[in-house]
Motif scaffolding. Sequence first.
Motif, short mmCIF file in Angstrom:
data_model
loop_
_atom_site.label_atom_id
_atom_site.label_comp_id
_atom_site.label_asym_id
_atom_site.label_seq_id
_atom_site.Cartn_x
_atom_site.Cartn_y
_atom_site.Cartn_z
N GLU A 85 0.92 -1.22 -0.16
CA GLU A 85 -0.71 -0.06 0.08
C GLU A 85 1.15 1.61 0.05
OE1 GLU A 85 -2.95 -0.09 -0.39
OE2 GLU A 85 -3.81 -1.80 0.23
N HIS A 129 -7.50 3.69 -4.70
CA HIS A 129 -8.31 4.05 -3.79
C HIS A 129 -9.19 5.45 -4.00
CE1 HIS A 129 -6.57 0.48 -1.83
NE2 HIS A 129 -5.27 0.87 -1.44
N LYS A 146 1.12 5.05 0.43
CA LYS A 146 0.45 5.82 1.56
C LYS A 146 1.07 7.01 1.00
CE LYS A 146 -0.16 3.24 5.25
NZ LYS A 146 0.52 2.70 6.86
N MET A 147 0.04 8.91 0.74
CA MET A 147 0.16 9.89 0.54
C MET A 147 1.57 10.26 1.88
SD MET A 147 -0.22 12.35 -1.20
CE MET A 147 -2.18 12.19 -1.83
N GLY A 194 -0.65 9.94 4.86
CA GLY A 194 -0.35 9.05 5.60
C GLY A 194 -1.86 7.89 5.28
N THR A 195 -2.75 7.94 4.62
CA THR A 195 -3.49 7.52 3.98
C THR A 195 -3.16 6.69 2.45
OG1 THR A 195 -5.29 8.93 4.95
CG2 THR A 195 -6.36 7.80 3.20
N SER A 196 -3.22 5.80 2.19
CA SER A 196 -3.44 4.72 1.50
C SER A 196 -3.82 5.05 -0.09
CB SER A 196 -3.61 2.99 1.69
OG SER A 196 -3.03 2.94 0.31
N ILE A 197 -3.19 5.35 -0.94
CA ILE A 197 -3.74 5.21 -2.48
C ILE A 197 -3.82 4.63 -3.43
CG2 ILE A 197 -3.76 8.30 -1.57
CD1 ILE A 197 -1.22 8.56 -3.39
N GLU A 215 -2.69 17.28 3.88
CA GLU A 215 -3.42 16.53 2.82
C GLU A 215 -3.45 17.06 1.22
OE1 GLU A 215 -7.06 18.51 3.83
OE2 GLU A 215 -6.78 20.12 3.17
#
Length: 476
Positions: free
Chosen positions: A11, A67, A13-14, A77-80, A23
């Motif tokens: 995964e 995603h 991540k951003m 930190g978010t998987s993209i 963000e």
Amino acid sequence: MTTMTEASVREFKMPDVGEGLTEAEILKWYVQPGDTVTDGQVVCEVETAKAAVELPIPYDGVVRELHFPEGTTVDVGTSIIAVDVSGGAAPVPAAEPRPEAAGAPAEPKPEGSGRQPVLVGYGVATSSTRRRPRKGPEVPVQQASAAIHTELNGHAPAAQAPAPAVPAPALPAPAGADRPLAKPPVRKLAKDLGVDLTTVVPTGPDGIITREDVHAAVAATAPKAPAPAASPAPAAAPASYDIARETRVPIKGVRKATAAAMVGSAFTAPHVTEFVTVDVTRTMKLVEELKQDKEFAGLRVNPLLLIAKALLVAIKRNPEINASWDEAAQEIVVKHYVNLGIAAATPRGLIVPNIKDAHAKTLPQLAESLGELVATAREGRTSPAAMQGGTVTITNVGVFGVDTGTPILNPGESAILAVGAIKLQPWVHKGKVKPRQVTTLALSFDHRLVDGELGSKVLADVAAILEQPKRLISWA
């Protein structure tokens, strides 16, 4: 048939592409599910509060899933994107048990139903792996349905016209195939104007598409206005006629970051702004002389250069102005270096990149740094690091014909100098009224750590240098 294990999926991540960014908005995907990617390949372009950045993938594999669609703002930190790094082909679901085994009649499946579902808007995953066709003759769907109907009802169903064939969806081209060359801000411009970059004729070096090329493509496709025909004036639209009277623009990117920073600064640091009007005729003459100096050959020389140098000299004479307020430690941090911020209006909004260690630069070096800063900002290539760590700022509102303003401090800084328009005005010079080049300067400062005396000294020194530029030598 084997299936892909979760252990083989990575995964991505951003990442935080700047200092403290939380963000970023996904502007463009360059890959689709099923595409093969390699370590270092750019997979998407994102826009942060600071700049547009292309993100490379850090490993080899096959894209399993995207995603988020384009236009989505994602937290750091978010998987993209999910990538299968097992080295196999694109993911294929495991074979399902045959319905015949359970005694249920077989249901016909449309062609290609063995492919894995993908995110809406990103096409169908391409794969070299396909299901093996069953052996034996295949019974057409309509023939099988008619046989079942006859067995249950004792007669054949009424004749029906065959359904028209549905064309298969077009498969996306492989990532990176014939991808037009264009910088991130140009890609964003094309996206905003609805221009397909593959149809644009590039005129830049090495086949790079420029902003002018995009605008030319828009002009070429714009419908020509028909010649006006003689006709009676149209009747007034009825009261119920719906006319769009407002446009709503999402608050994001640079605009969102600027708004938050300005609100935080305005309601945290008590601002005081002082003004001075000064005769800069001698400074303007010096600008013209420096343009002819061989030391400045190829460099951009303008009034902002000498104003920046004047502020640096004033800070050297009054170093306490170059400080910040540390609320947590309850300390005033006096800085012995100057990272000079220059407010720049760009297509993406207002940004404030800074010249690192501007205090240590000679006048030609300062001119070179200013030229690079402005060019980079206009092209949208300013890096997040270039906008971090500023100590004082100059904002040149005079380029818009404005006399002056009350600038708001850049967060973490103690002073900002606004420069108004330089105009030819009647001025008392040597006891006589003469036309002189005049401008108004405004200095805002944080009154928690800069009192009126210190702020006044700095502003007066800048004005004195611009009135008599030879002080650049005697005071430096």
